[in-house]
Design a protein around this motif. Structure first.
Motif, PDB file in Angstrom:
ATOM      1  N   LEU A 162      19.839  84.070  46.660  1.00 51.98           N
ATOM      2  CA  LEU A 162      20.601  84.370  45.531  1.00 51.98           C
ATOM      3  C   LEU A 162      19.668  84.110  44.332  1.00 51.98           C
ATOM      4  CD1 LEU A 162      24.202  83.112  45.765  1.00 51.98           C
ATOM      5  CD2 LEU A 162      23.582  85.272  46.020  1.00 51.98           C
ATOM      6  N   THR A 163      19.788  85.243  43.573  1.00 57.26           N
ATOM      7  CA  THR A 163      19.087  85.166  42.307  1.00 57.26           C
ATOM      8  C   THR A 163      19.802  85.767  41.087  1.00 57.26           C
ATOM      9  OG1 THR A 163      17.077  85.874  40.859  1.00 57.26           O
ATOM     10  CG2 THR A 163      17.937  87.327  42.562  1.00 57.26           C
ATOM     11  N   ASP A 164      19.664  85.051  39.755  1.00 60.23           N
ATOM     12  CA  ASP A 164      20.373  85.808  38.529  1.00 60.23           C
ATOM     13  C   ASP A 164      19.473  86.513  37.645  1.00 60.23           C
ATOM     14  OD1 ASP A 164      19.028  83.719  37.492  1.00 60.23           O
ATOM     15  OD2 ASP A 164      20.724  82.654  36.616  1.00 60.23           O
ATOM     16  N   SER A 165      18.094  86.691  38.320  1.00 60.61           N
ATOM     17  CA  SER A 165      17.195  87.648  37.515  1.00 60.61           C
ATOM     18  C   SER A 165      17.124  89.044  37.942  1.00 60.61           C
ATOM     19  CB  SER A 165      15.912  86.919  37.565  1.00 60.61           C
ATOM     20  OG  SER A 165      14.851  87.571  37.599  1.00 60.61           O
ATOM     21  N   LEU A 166      17.344  90.077  37.342  1.00 58.71           N
ATOM     22  CA  LEU A 166      17.263  91.177  37.326  1.00 58.71           C
ATOM     23  C   LEU A 166      15.507  91.412  37.738  1.00 58.71           C
ATOM     24  CD1 LEU A 166      19.346  92.990  34.612  1.00 58.71           C
ATOM     25  CD2 LEU A 166      19.780  93.066  37.167  1.00 58.71           C
ATOM     26  N   VAL A 211      14.480  90.933  41.219  1.00 55.54           N
ATOM     27  CA  VAL A 211      14.613  92.065  42.324  1.00 55.54           C
ATOM     28  C   VAL A 211      13.918  93.219  42.060  1.00 55.54           C
ATOM     29  CG1 VAL A 211      16.627  93.330  43.314  1.00 55.54           C
ATOM     30  CG2 VAL A 211      16.980  90.887  42.794  1.00 55.54           C
ATOM     31  N   LEU A 212      14.200  93.555  40.679  1.00 50.17           N
ATOM     32  CA  LEU A 212      13.253  94.947  40.298  1.00 50.17           C
ATOM     33  C   LEU A 212      11.932  94.932  40.345  1.00 50.17           C
ATOM     34  CD1 LEU A 212      15.854  96.183  37.393  1.00 50.17           C
ATOM     35  CD2 LEU A 212      15.359  97.184  39.888  1.00 50.17           C
ATOM     36  N   ASN A 213      11.292  93.750  40.234  1.00 48.40           N
ATOM     37  CA  ASN A 213       9.672  93.623  40.249  1.00 48.40           C
ATOM     38  C   ASN A 213       9.213  93.438  41.880  1.00 48.40           C
ATOM     39  OD1 ASN A 213       9.738  94.360  37.699  1.00 48.40           O
ATOM     40  ND2 ASN A 213       9.525  92.368  36.950  1.00 48.40           N
ATOM     41  N   ASP A 214      10.019  92.918  42.444  1.00 51.66           N
ATOM     42  CA  ASP A 214       9.767  92.534  44.045  1.00 51.66           C
ATOM     43  C   ASP A 214       9.264  93.723  44.736  1.00 51.66           C
ATOM     44  OD1 ASP A 214       9.427  91.708  46.592  1.00 51.66           O
ATOM     45  OD2 ASP A 214      11.116  90.303  46.414  1.00 51.66           O
ATOM     46  N   GLU A 215       7.912  94.114  45.153  1.00 48.23           N
ATOM     47  CA  GLU A 215       7.574  95.192  45.903  1.00 48.23           C
ATOM     48  C   GLU A 215       7.673  94.995  47.072  1.00 48.23           C
ATOM     49  OE1 GLU A 215       3.532  95.910  44.608  1.00 48.23           O
ATOM     50  OE2 GLU A 215       4.104  96.246  42.596  1.00 48.23           O
ATOM     51  N   THR A 216       8.172  93.960  47.676  1.00 45.86           N
ATOM     52  CA  THR A 216       8.517  93.856  49.229  1.00 45.86           C
ATOM     53  C   THR A 216       9.858  94.602  49.483  1.00 45.86           C
ATOM     54  OG1 THR A 216       9.801  91.782  49.124  1.00 45.86           O
ATOM     55  CG2 THR A 216       7.297  91.881  49.527  1.00 45.86           C
ATOM     56  N   LEU A 217      10.622  94.960  48.264  1.00 46.78           N
ATOM     57  CA  LEU A 217      12.096  95.363  48.533  1.00 46.78           C
ATOM     58  C   LEU A 217      11.882  96.644  48.202  1.00 46.78           C
ATOM     59  CD1 LEU A 217      13.820  92.508  46.803  1.00 46.78           C
ATOM     60  CD2 LEU A 217      13.455  92.703  49.175  1.00 46.78           C
ATOM     61  N   ASN A 218      12.538  97.552  48.960  1.00 46.95           N
ATOM     62  CA  ASN A 218      12.347  99.074  48.654  1.00 46.95           C
ATOM     63  C   ASN A 218      13.934  99.892  48.458  1.00 46.95           C
ATOM     64  OD1 ASN A 218      13.193  99.577  51.164  1.00 46.95           O
ATOM     65  ND2 ASN A 218      11.507 100.436  52.093  1.00 46.95           N
ATOM     66  N   CYS A 219      14.705  99.155  48.351  1.00 44.81           N
ATOM     67  CA  CYS A 219      16.006  99.625  48.247  1.00 44.81           C
ATOM     68  C   CYS A 219      16.870  98.843  47.287  1.00 44.81           C
ATOM     69  CB  CYS A 219      16.685 100.085  49.237  1.00 44.81           C
ATOM     70  SG  CYS A 219      18.137 101.123  49.125  1.00 44.81           S
ATOM     71  N   ILE A 220      17.556  99.398  46.270  1.00 46.08           N
ATOM     72  CA  ILE A 220      18.544  98.542  45.640  1.00 46.08           C
ATOM     73  C   ILE A 220      20.029  99.132  45.663  1.00 46.08           C
ATOM     74  CG2 ILE A 220      19.698  98.545  43.109  1.00 46.08           C
ATOM     75  CD1 ILE A 220      17.097  96.982  43.110  1.00 46.08           C
ATOM     76  N   VAL A 221      20.900  98.343  46.070  1.00 46.80           N
ATOM     77  CA  VAL A 221      22.342  98.606  45.979  1.00 46.80           C
ATOM     78  C   VAL A 221      22.914  98.261  44.981  1.00 46.80           C
ATOM     79  CG1 VAL A 221      24.619  98.442  47.092  1.00 46.80           C
ATOM     80  CG2 VAL A 221      22.392  98.696  48.742  1.00 46.80           C
ATOM     81  N   GLU A 222      23.263  99.299  43.902  1.00 49.33           N
ATOM     82  CA  GLU A 222      23.930  98.845  42.627  1.00 49.33           C
ATOM     83  C   GLU A 222      25.223  98.764  42.714  1.00 49.33           C
ATOM     84  OE1 GLU A 222      26.210  99.268  39.457  1.00 49.33           O
ATOM     85  OE2 GLU A 222      25.436 101.495  40.175  1.00 49.33           O
ATOM     86  N   VAL A 223      26.243  97.808  42.617  1.00 52.26           N
ATOM     87  CA  VAL A 223      27.581  97.503  42.769  1.00 52.26           C
ATOM     88  C   VAL A 223      28.028  96.489  41.690  1.00 52.26           C
ATOM     89  CG1 VAL A 223      27.715  98.060  45.239  1.00 52.26           C
ATOM     90  CG2 VAL A 223      27.282  95.816  44.623  1.00 52.26           C
ATOM     91  N   MET A 224      27.304  96.631  40.567  1.00 52.88           N
ATOM     92  CA  MET A 224      27.589  95.715  39.434  1.00 52.88           C
ATOM     93  C   MET A 224      28.739  96.664  38.197  1.00 52.88           C
ATOM     94  SD  MET A 224      23.922  96.158  37.502  1.00 52.88           S
ATOM     95  CE  MET A 224      24.268  95.200  35.729  1.00 52.88           C
ATOM     96  N   GLY A 225      28.493  97.972  38.523  1.00 50.55           N
ATOM     97  CA  GLY A 225      29.740  98.724  37.721  1.00 50.55           C
ATOM     98  C   GLY A 225      29.006  98.951  36.336  1.00 50.55           C
TER      99      GLY A 225
END
Lengths: 430, 430
Positions: free
Chosen positions: B61-65, B68-82
């Protein structure tokens, strides 16, 4: 006449045929001018036959299967010849040579699912096998089950997948007699001269076996599917249906039974006419329409309705398959594989119609039969009596197993006042 | 609270959040044990907040955008913040760094379609942008419009896409008053404290603009969509609906008008309550249900119905998107691009409710107004009169343009016996 077709995806493609094939050719050449899919060859049985569509000079008509299957410039076959003989060879040969296959042939898939899956698995270059048109014409139920329930648990799939019988049942609801309406359906070209496949539920059986494979990952041999058609339904059943706020539909069902909890038991797949509440989305499907209702843990009830057959609805689904393949977005043909226990002993509440000569003590005797069969009676309905020697009354049950209801029916038949075959059908929940 | 999530497809993935995000996390970790998608990080606004789902130790769990956005090991965002503020930055940044995006955010898509399309087009590595959950929760209408109508011409798309107002209209049909039922919807958590977005049709407007883009390839600015909500509907309208064998539904419509032939004219997109025949599949959608009816050249009418909102229906659509991306089967986000003339002057038959003080010569005056506006009257209905000073009667018209009906209404308002606002709504064809 048989015909089948083949096309190359990027830069060019072939397709063709009769009613459906002609529709596919028209849509792909006249409506989509995509560089990704064009039609190069159409294989037909009779080259001399007049076609009801114009074939462009860029497309060759041929009557040789080899001319198409051995043509390495073509990389996709659209099989719209029908039947399970030559069509099977065509599909398996095409797959084994690495060509994509698009087909509308539900009987072929239902009868030879294992061989088709084996051919797909062994084919070089992982060709696609697409068959949206095989079940419920234009309704995109194949694509939906393949890709929209990946994180879900499906508890039941129910389909009105045969337009002919739905047309007939709608007419019978309006008061027509079974014989009359069968003739009308034949005159209109809806029903075949031999209507067995439709009215005895064999067509629905093939389709529900395909839907069961997609929903549960289980191959259900069609010969193991309990199948009842519509030929024993009478106007009396529609009278009772009306008093129950129901109508009667021929439904293919694949559903988990409840063993230790909800929907955790064996998978049951069956075809039977059902009492369907008119308030249910399936109760409102008129004429030759089709519908599929899927119930699942995440979604609850979702339903998909539309035309079940016809040149353009069917061609539309084939063209959508072709374009998904051309765009590289066609997923695996049968994404789920699972081993689930199968049972033919499905559970439902039931409607049971009993013809009797009226007298005393009938309800008591019927009640005793129910009790000894483990069936709990929910309602007893009786329309106004015209002839005391031939009274049709009906019993509805709580949720029971088919085997219990069959036992109940056998007990009923032993009663002296029961006159004819006892008719029963499941009742669909609201 | 905002939250959004991100995951890597193959070998691992992250996801997370609140109601919907938690549902997605649960489905992807508990129901699907796919090596293709797993959840590595969940970004939330408040790390201290108690979650109603258990997060495995393999997920951070993180509170820093940025985390997540700068983590190159992650390749998909699920945006459910609205919302359309931070969520927009998140989606555009994710796309521009080549990450796939899955979102349920209809407002964001509807308001910023152009920028999103530009970001998709310019992104390295052609990431997918998927949004099945943005319209009609669990109903797979996005996927269906993206891939099942490629060889077809759609003439109209009509959607019941707001569960709150459908719930309210169903209650009003049963006799409840608008104010009462709004309070009930708020108490049940269906309607927001400020219900404007729902009851004034803004939510439906965003959704129909997305469906119009998919069906016709045209970007329709939401501010140009004529939008009427349900707040002026009264019990009198439901009484007349009943006598017309109709009910009232809030419908988003995108339809071609007929100029020189059938459905060859400008595209009209609008939101309005409609008189819907109870026999129509849209008339049977109860409670908070959703439905989309698509009419096309090949298929005729096809309809897709199901739950429109809720944790698991919405999460189900997101997970289906994730798995399509993971399997490499997600097609282009907006496959059609076309330039069609747009018009706000839609055509329909109309229902017009007029409040008058009763007297002589009324029908003649109303008829004269209709004639001078070029509107042809189909029916005049009048319920039993209780108070001659306050009579509600209704007029139905033949197919007319909105502009003609507005002119007719302006003429009516000039008549001395017409007492209040004149109310009108389109009538859906059978």
């Amino acid at each position: 006449m048989y015909c089948y077709s083949k096309f190359t995806l990027a830069p060019s493609a072939t397709i063709g045929g009769g009613t459906v094939g002609g529709g596919v050719y028209e849509l792909l050449t006249r409506r989509i001018s995509s560089p990704l899919a064009c039609i190069k060859k159409i294989c037909v049985r009779d080259l001399q036959k007049t076609r009801d569509f114009t074939v462009d000079p860029t497309c060759t008509l041929t009557d040789s299967l080899d001319d198409v299957l051995n043509d390495e410039t073509l990389n996709c076959i659209v099989e719209v010849m029908g039947g399970t003989g030559i069509a099977k060879d065509v599909v398996l040969r095409a797959l084994s040579s690495g060509k994509h296959v698009v087909t509308a042939n539900k009987a072929l898939i239902a009868e030879h699912l294992g061989e088709i899956q084996k051919a797909i698995g062994e084919a070089e270059g992982s060709p696609s096998f697409a068959y949206e048109a095989a079940v419920c014409g234009a309704i995109p139920i194949i694509n939906t089950l393949q890709s929209c329930y990946s994180g879900d648990n499906i508890t039941s799939v129910m389909g009105i997948c045969n337009g002919t019988t739905n047309f007939m049942l709608c007419k019978m609801e309006d008061g027509a007699d079974y014989g009359e309406v069968l003739k009308e359906a034949q005159d209109l070209g809806f029903a075949e001269a031999d209507p067995t496949a439709d009215v005895e539920g064999h067509d629905v059986r093939a389709k529900i076996s395909i839907l069961a494979k997609l929903a549960y990952g289980v191959t259900v041999p069609i010969t193991s599917i309990p199948t009842t058609g519509i030929s024993s339904i009478t106007s009396v059943d529609f009278e009772y249906a009306k008093s129950m706020n129901c109508t009667i539909k021929l439904i293919g069902t694949a559903a988990r039974t409840s063993e230790h909890g909800e929907h955790d038991g064996p998978l049951t797949v069956y075809v039977a006419p059902k009492m369907v509440p008119t308030s249910h989305v399936m109760g409102g499907v008129g004429g030759a329409g089709n519908a599929v209702a899927v119930t699942s843990a995440n979604m609850g009830l979702a339903a998909y309705t539309g035309p079940g057959a016809g040149r353009y609805p069917t061609a539309n689904s084939i063209v959508a398959d072709v374009m998904r393949i051309a765009n590289g977005n066609q997923g695996p043909a049968f994404p789920k594989t699972a081993s689930l226990k199968l049972s033919t002993d499905y559970e439902s509440s039931f409607y049971i119609r009993i013809s009797i000569s009226d007298g005393l003590g009938i309800i008591k005797s019927v009640g005793a039969c129910a009790e000894s069969s483990g069936v709990s009676i929910s309602q007893i309905l009786q329309n106004a009596i015209n002839d005391r020697e031939a009274v049709d009354f009906c019993v509805t049950t709580e949720i029971a197993l088919l085997s219990q209801v069959k036992m109940f029916v056998e007990e009923l038949k032993k009663l002296s006042f029961v006159k004819k075959e006892v008719m029963f059908m499941p009742i669909m929940e609201e």
